[in-house]
Write an enzyme that holds these catalytic residues in place. Structure first.
Site, PDB file in Angstrom:
ATOM      1  N   ASP A  94       0.841  -1.204   0.000  1.00  0.00           N
ATOM      2  CA  ASP A  94       0.000   0.000   0.000  1.00  0.00           C
ATOM      3  C   ASP A  94       0.877   1.254   0.000  1.00  0.00           C
ATOM      4  O   ASP A  94       0.362   2.375  -0.060  1.00  0.00           O
ATOM      5  CB  ASP A  94      -1.020  -0.012   1.156  1.00  0.00           C
ATOM      6  N   SER A  95       2.207   1.066   0.039  1.00  0.00           N
ATOM      7  CA  SER A  95       3.141   2.174  -0.175  1.00  0.00           C
ATOM      8  C   SER A  95       2.913   2.814  -1.537  1.00  0.00           C
ATOM      9  O   SER A  95       3.380   3.927  -1.787  1.00  0.00           O
ATOM     10  CB  SER A  95       4.587   1.676  -0.069  1.00  0.00           C
ATOM     11  N   ASP A 105      -1.092  -6.155  -0.193  1.00  0.00           N
ATOM     12  CA  ASP A 105      -1.368  -5.530   1.111  1.00  0.00           C
ATOM     13  C   ASP A 105      -2.863  -5.308   1.287  1.00  0.00           C
ATOM     14  O   ASP A 105      -3.556  -4.918   0.339  1.00  0.00           O
ATOM     15  CB  ASP A 105      -0.694  -4.147   1.163  1.00  0.00           C
ATOM     16  N   LYS A 162      -1.218  -9.418   3.029  1.00  0.00           N
ATOM     17  CA  LYS A 162      -0.423  -9.011   4.194  1.00  0.00           C
ATOM     18  C   LYS A 162      -1.245  -8.046   5.039  1.00  0.00           C
ATOM     19  O   LYS A 162      -1.890  -7.158   4.485  1.00  0.00           O
ATOM     20  CB  LYS A 162       0.889  -8.341   3.753  1.00  0.00           C
ATOM     21  N   GLU A 183      -1.073  -5.628   8.772  1.00  0.00           N
ATOM     22  CA  GLU A 183      -0.194  -5.062   9.797  1.00  0.00           C
ATOM     23  C   GLU A 183      -0.752  -5.340  11.190  1.00  0.00           C
ATOM     24  O   GLU A 183      -1.957  -5.246  11.404  1.00  0.00           O
ATOM     25  CB  GLU A 183      -0.058  -3.544   9.597  1.00  0.00           C
ATOM     26  N   GLU A 217       9.537  -4.622  10.316  1.00  0.00           N
ATOM     27  CA  GLU A 217       9.964  -3.310   9.800  1.00  0.00           C
ATOM     28  C   GLU A 217      10.450  -2.391  10.918  1.00  0.00           C
ATOM     29  O   GLU A 217       9.846  -2.312  11.996  1.00  0.00           O
ATOM     30  CB  GLU A 217       8.781  -2.652   9.071  1.00  0.00           C
TER      31      GLU A 217
HETATM   32  O1  KIV Z   1       3.549  -1.129   1.626  1.00  0.00           O
HETATM   33  C1  KIV Z   1       4.712  -1.568   1.574  1.00  0.00           C
HETATM   34  O2  KIV Z   1       5.462  -1.351   0.612  1.00  0.00           O
HETATM   35  C2  KIV Z   1       5.185  -2.371   2.702  1.00  0.00           C
HETATM   36  C3  KIV Z   1       6.660  -2.551   2.824  1.00  0.00           C
HETATM   37  C4  KIV Z   1       7.229  -1.341   3.447  1.00  0.00           C
HETATM   38  C5  KIV Z   1       6.998  -3.781   3.567  1.00  0.00           C
HETATM   39  O3  KIV Z   1       4.414  -2.796   3.514  1.00  0.00           O
END
Ligand code: KIV
Length: 263
Positions: free
Chosen positions: A44-45, A83, A112, A114, A181
């Protein structure tokens, strides 16, 4: 061509050759990474490096699905993790609904989420229902507003013990791997030694079972800020700007298009 990794293959990476994970948000870059990376993360970056937003919190499920579809088209040979965006897994029922949409509308192999101990019920529910889950502990970018910034974890004994509890709880809930992280390297090592699932680090030192970097950071394309843990393997921004400037110069001087590029 190397064979596509599976959940079992990733689990076997514990203590073996470190896994190389990289983010991608589109088919163009995913295709370049496909033969090299072990795992592609549709992070989600993308909300920051692709959409120009200040953090990841406004990412939507629709955006994640769109970008994951593109990455899956470009990288059919890679294990792909998508994500789950902020707000899409607040309850276990909501999490399953969101994850099912990702699984039905994309070819992602896993999702994924968090969080540590507090996410155990959600993780177990997803796993019970056939969703492969990658955990994410330590610095949690989706908590940037509630924590008032990106805070490195593992700075004292209490935080170190919490990280070990988080990792053990997620392992018991059924994650097949975890991202760790922004954690002090010595603490990340202890967390890694406390579980049997592989830990993929970002800003967590070199002793874990793999590394992940955001592609636009490691290619030097994202210029707004550079966290300490980012190594730039290319000065992409300068190369791109130089190329576009050369193009402009040749357009203005009519050197482009020349005979070779004209019908
Ligand atoms: O969103 C992302 O790119 C991430 C990485 C920083 C692991 O979760």
């Amino acid at each position: 061509m190397t064979k596509k990794l599976t959940v079992t293959g990733i689990q076997k990476a514990k203590g073996a050759t470190p896994l190389t994970m990289i983010t991608a948000y589109d088919a163009l870059f995913a295709k370049l990474f496909d033969p090299i990376a072990d795992i592609i993360l549709v992070g989600d970056s993308l909300n920051m490096s692709f959409a120009g937003k200040p953090d990841t919190l406004s990412t939507t499920l629709e955006q994640m699905i769109y970008h994951t579809q593109a990455v899956c088209s470009g990288a059919p040979g890679s294990f792909i993790i998508a994500d789950m965006p902020f707000g899409t897994y607040m309850t276990k029922e909501k999490a399953l609904k969101s994850a099912v949409r990702i699984f039905q509308q994309t070819q992602a192999d896993a999702i994924k989420i968090e969080g540590g101990e507090e996410k155990v019920e959600t993780v177990a529910y997803l796993v019970e229902n056939g969703i492969a889950v990658c955990g994410h502990i330590g610095l949690l970018p989706q908590s940037v507003r509630s924590e008032g910034g990106y805070k490195v974890k593992g700075k004292d004994e209490a935080q170190a013990e919490q990280l070990i509890r988080d990792a053990k709880a997620l392992e018991a809930a059924g994650v097949f791997c975890m991202v760790i992280e922004g954690v002090k390297a010595d603490v990340a090592t202890k967390v890694s030694q406390s579980v049997d699932v592989p830990l993929v680090g970002i800003g967590a030192g070199s002793s874990v079972d793999g590394q992940v970097l955001v592609f636009s950071d490691m290619l030097g394309l994202f210029e707004d800020f550079t966290p300490k843990f980012v190594k730039k393997y290319l000065n992409g921004a300068n190369l791109v700007k130089e190329a576009v400037q050369n193009y402009k110069n040749e357009v203005q001087s009519r050197a482009f298009p020349d005979d070779m590029h004209t019908y």
